[in-house]
Design an enzyme around this catalytic site. Structure first.
Site, mmCIF file in Angstrom:
data_model
loop_
_atom_site.group_PDB
_atom_site.id
_atom_site.type_symbol
_atom_site.label_atom_id
_atom_site.label_comp_id
_atom_site.label_asym_id
_atom_site.label_seq_id
_atom_site.Cartn_x
_atom_site.Cartn_y
_atom_site.Cartn_z
ATOM 1 N N TYR A 1 1.358 -1.427 0.118
ATOM 2 C CA TYR A 1 -0.175 0.071 0.033
ATOM 3 C C TYR A 1 1.128 1.132 0.290
ATOM 4 O O TYR A 1 0.621 2.031 -0.606
ATOM 5 C CB TYR A 1 -1.023 -0.538 1.213
ATOM 6 C CG TYR A 1 -1.935 1.124 1.344
ATOM 7 C CD1 TYR A 1 -2.219 1.194 0.383
ATOM 8 C CD2 TYR A 1 -1.304 1.892 1.799
ATOM 9 C CE1 TYR A 1 -3.101 2.502 0.518
ATOM 10 C CE2 TYR A 1 -1.635 3.522 2.353
ATOM 11 C CZ TYR A 1 -3.026 3.538 1.850
ATOM 12 O OH TYR A 1 -3.666 4.335 1.973
ATOM 13 N N HIS B 1 1.568 4.389 -2.646
ATOM 14 C CA HIS B 1 1.600 5.907 -3.007
ATOM 15 C C HIS B 1 2.902 6.529 -2.905
ATOM 16 O O HIS B 1 2.791 8.494 -3.418
ATOM 17 C CB HIS B 1 1.348 6.064 -1.579
ATOM 18 C CG HIS B 1 -0.231 5.751 -1.824
ATOM 19 N ND1 HIS B 1 -0.905 4.612 -1.019
ATOM 20 C CD2 HIS B 1 -1.559 6.673 -1.487
ATOM 21 C CE1 HIS B 1 -2.771 4.929 -1.275
ATOM 22 N NE2 HIS B 1 -2.562 5.708 -1.887
ATOM 23 N N TRP C 1 -9.027 3.800 -9.481
ATOM 24 C CA TRP C 1 -8.283 3.995 -8.838
ATOM 25 C C TRP C 1 -8.765 3.894 -7.247
ATOM 26 O O TRP C 1 -7.911 2.485 -6.781
ATOM 27 C CB TRP C 1 -7.998 5.592 -7.824
ATOM 28 C CG TRP C 1 -7.074 5.810 -7.274
ATOM 29 C CD1 TRP C 1 -7.368 6.198 -5.545
ATOM 30 C CD2 TRP C 1 -5.897 5.838 -6.882
ATOM 31 N NE1 TRP C 1 -6.191 6.008 -4.697
ATOM 32 C CE2 TRP C 1 -4.937 6.168 -5.910
ATOM 33 C CE3 TRP C 1 -4.709 4.851 -7.679
ATOM 34 C CZ2 TRP C 1 -3.239 5.351 -5.596
ATOM 35 C CZ3 TRP C 1 -3.156 4.909 -7.673
ATOM 36 C CH2 TRP C 1 -3.202 5.337 -6.374
#
Length: 119
Positions: free
Chosen positions: A35, A39, A94
């Protein structure tokens, strides 16, 4: 735990702002590395959509022990900015890509009420 008195205090707080938003998300602990990695290279289309929707000073913070994510952003109108990003063409793609990282229900933003601000 919420009570009527607490709810009233939070709703009536003079520190509330239509320009700042803080929220909580919950990432599955075993997916944290992936995760955070996702990002580090947010899609250019998503960055552009956020900017066009009016999201500024957007930050994410992580409590690695349990996968709690705190998000914060500013906008001229937070409610309108959230509605605009929800309508953006890139958002469903997304959200689908990010959905694998969240605990059940953890991908839904829990907005935190603001009750103090020191300018």
């Amino acid at each position: 735990m919420s009570t009527p008195d607490l709810d009233r205090l939070l709703a009536d707080s003079p520190a509330r702002s239509p320009h700042r938003c803080c929220f909580v998300l919950q990432v599955r602990p075993e997916k944290l590395t992936e995760y955070v990695g996702a990002h580090q290279d947010v899609w250019a289309e998503m960055r552009q959509a956020l900017a066009e929707a009016g999201w500024r000073n957007y930050s994410l913070f992580l409590r690695a022990e349990d996968g709690m994510i705190i998000g914060y952003f500013e906008s001229e109108d937070v409610e309108a900015a959230q509605e605009a990003i929800a309508r953006a063409a890139i958002s469903p793609r997304w959200e689908a890509a990010m959905s694998e990282y969240f605990t059940p229900g953890g991908g839904e933003k829990q907005i935190l009420p603001q009750y103090f601000h020191l300018a």
